[in-house]
Design an enzyme around this catalytic site. Sequence first.
Site, short mmCIF file in Angstrom:
data_model
loop_
_atom_site.label_atom_id
_atom_site.label_comp_id
_atom_site.label_asym_id
_atom_site.label_seq_id
_atom_site.Cartn_x
_atom_site.Cartn_y
_atom_site.Cartn_z
CD GLU A 252 -2.57 -1.26 2.63
OE1 GLU A 252 -3.40 -0.36 2.88
OE2 GLU A 252 -2.31 -2.19 3.42
NE ARG A 472 4.45 -8.63 13.19
CZ ARG A 472 3.43 -8.87 14.01
NH1 ARG A 472 2.19 -8.87 13.55
NH2 ARG A 472 3.62 -9.15 15.29
CE LYS A 482 2.55 1.17 6.84
NZ LYS A 482 1.70 0.95 5.66
#
Length: 782
Positions: A252, A472, A482
């Site tokens: 994204e 992850r 983030k």
Amino acid sequence: MEEVQTRLQKIGLDETTIKNTLKGKNALKSILQTLDLVGVKECDKKIGNLLYEMSQNLTEALDNRRALLAQYIVEGKISNKLQLEGGLEYLKTHTHLEQIPVQDFEKAAGVGIVVTPEQIKDTVAQFLKSKEDLKTIRYTYNFSEYTKQVRTLLPFAEGKLLTQELNQQIEAILGPKTEEDLKAAKTQTKKPQQQQQQQQQQQQVEEDDDECKFDISKLVARDLATTVNSEQLLNWRKENFPYEILTRFPPEPNGYLHIGHAKSINFNFRLAQHYKGVTYLRFDDTNPEKECQEFIDNIKENLRFLGYTPFKTTHASDNFGKLYEYAVQLIQKGKAYCCFLSKEESSKLRNDLKPSPYRDTNPDENLVIFRKMKMGYYKENEVCLRAKIDPTHPNPTLRDPAIFRIRFTPHPHQGDKWCIYPLYDFTHCICDSIEGITHSCCTLEFEVRRDLYYWFLKELDLYRPFVWEFSRLNVSNTVLSKRKLHHLVFNNIVDGWDDPRILTLNGLRRRGYTADSINKFCDLISVTRKGNENFIGMHVLESCIRKDLDVKAPRTMAILEPIVAIIDNVADDFSEELEVPIIPRNPQKGNRKILLTKSIYLDKNDVRTEDHADFWGVAPGKIIGLKQCGPFKVISVTANEVHLERLGKDIKPKGFLHWLSVKEATPCVVRLYDYLFEAYDPNELDDYIKGINPNSKIVCPNALMHKDLLNSKPEDKLQFERLGYFNLDFDSKDGKFIWNRTVTLQEKDKIKAIAQVEGKQVQKKDVPQQKKDATKKEGKKE
């Protein structure tokens, strides 16, 4: 129940297996269903046990293959466990096929293959001929590894016969074990535990690498019946996409990539490359409020830096028109509705497992409202389009999720064409399908969304890629969230998104990490499904860059805090030219020349006015060594000056210090970077900001470098001897040189950097012990 027990006895199951099966409802149901399917009431023990083994290994997605497998077992075509495993593995990786190609299946299951003792004997003999070092290493060879290698040559051979033959032939070659053999074997068993653990860890790394990175048949997670493609859908993909394997990296464009994204990039691109496939770079740009062209451009540059070229670069927003039409199809099928509840009202109902009052609006009315949404008739957040799935579903993602919402915000790629935007969950799966993706790989937090992914594709009758989730990446002594990175940047705790202390790709590049070292790190940790809680120690990443720069980075010397040293027993105009290797481990790079003169610079961190028993540097009366030019005696030391006397080369000092000739030194700035957080896992702290390392950045404004470096350009890398590897910063301009330390030469050198500022001497007890991490590869760790 007695009748059932008798039936299981008649197919040859032992009493323990029968007892355990009767306790398990699903296990019992599966074996009885299998027996009924092929009409078996009584059979040979071997066949019965194979039918039982098969029935316990069938997943939901393979249930339609039960009759096929059972028939092969009953007919004796699959006659042992190895053949059954081969057949099951083939079916697991071909769930998308409506009709199973008989020839391919039988080849995978070893149908018709009979491995004779003679074949085993000949194959083992040929294998041992290739082991030229066997007579040298003798009985210290790795028997399990030998067995594994022979097994790959004869995958359906009986294990007991194979190992017996291997043992016999090795003994025939080497003869009986001698006293030396027994002694060597005994020595081998006494290896230090740490060394054994390291070997096991490395072996596990290699096994995981094979299993997860390059064996595509292992990319199978939770099975769903909705994942199965029809023959028509498979033909559609075959006609439109020539590549058997297509992966994608779908960021994204709402931020900067970090080391976790590098892991995903590495995995997706190399997986496709291994199978001669290709990879898309697709921007999943569904949220114009947080996305911008700067992020898009930076992501492209990061891929170029890492050395990857996408097959195509696409944007999800290019499919907005198709996504709109697919939403219309759902409305027409009664599978989507327009909802006027506020976000708060909707959340409460979904948490309470209650339906929206707008859920039963008829399709025609929903179509009118949806078209008005598209024309900008409603305000933002006034209405959204929801999928009509199940408001009481235990999986929250399936409780009528929103799939389109109103935003009067220009899009960075589409401009102001749209005022309604599809949400990520609706967009992602459809774009994967449209682009012919075969393997959609993402991190484990998305696993809960897999049902929703396939619900959309099933309802729209679209091609369905494989979905596989992996752990992850978490790295010690830093944060990758983030949200937390955003807080660090916008509260000026770090110096922007390319601060060398954070693991954004921009930050790593600025610090001096190479693409090779980052890719090596990603290869080393690989991908597994071992959970999102495991951590990789930062030292694993540091080890990768040290190994890379060790053979690439030129050696030179620099002084962080200079103090003048005068060699008393040489003439004032003394000058000796010394030839030193540019890269010791790479002799082909040649040599460079440096000068030793009467006046030189030493580093104040290596100097004390009073000696100490544990001090190895410059102090009155000590014998020291200077790199490349031999031993010296320290005559006197003051706060501003050192006096030395050069000695004969027959004297051996304990160590050698770095230095620079006063005539060849030129000013520069050096930044010493360390871990951003002192805590191994900052996320465990009540306030992670309190875990910031106050010494994570130390600036040495009065540093000196060799004048040969005046032609250096940003991103040039080198080793300042004894200090570490350094990278020339982008801020270097107008004659000002700024060097960022990439990594120290050793772990203990970090403590030296702090001591240099605080004026302390480093003791052995001060050197931190490495906290154990999950470096089994995923942690090994993600």
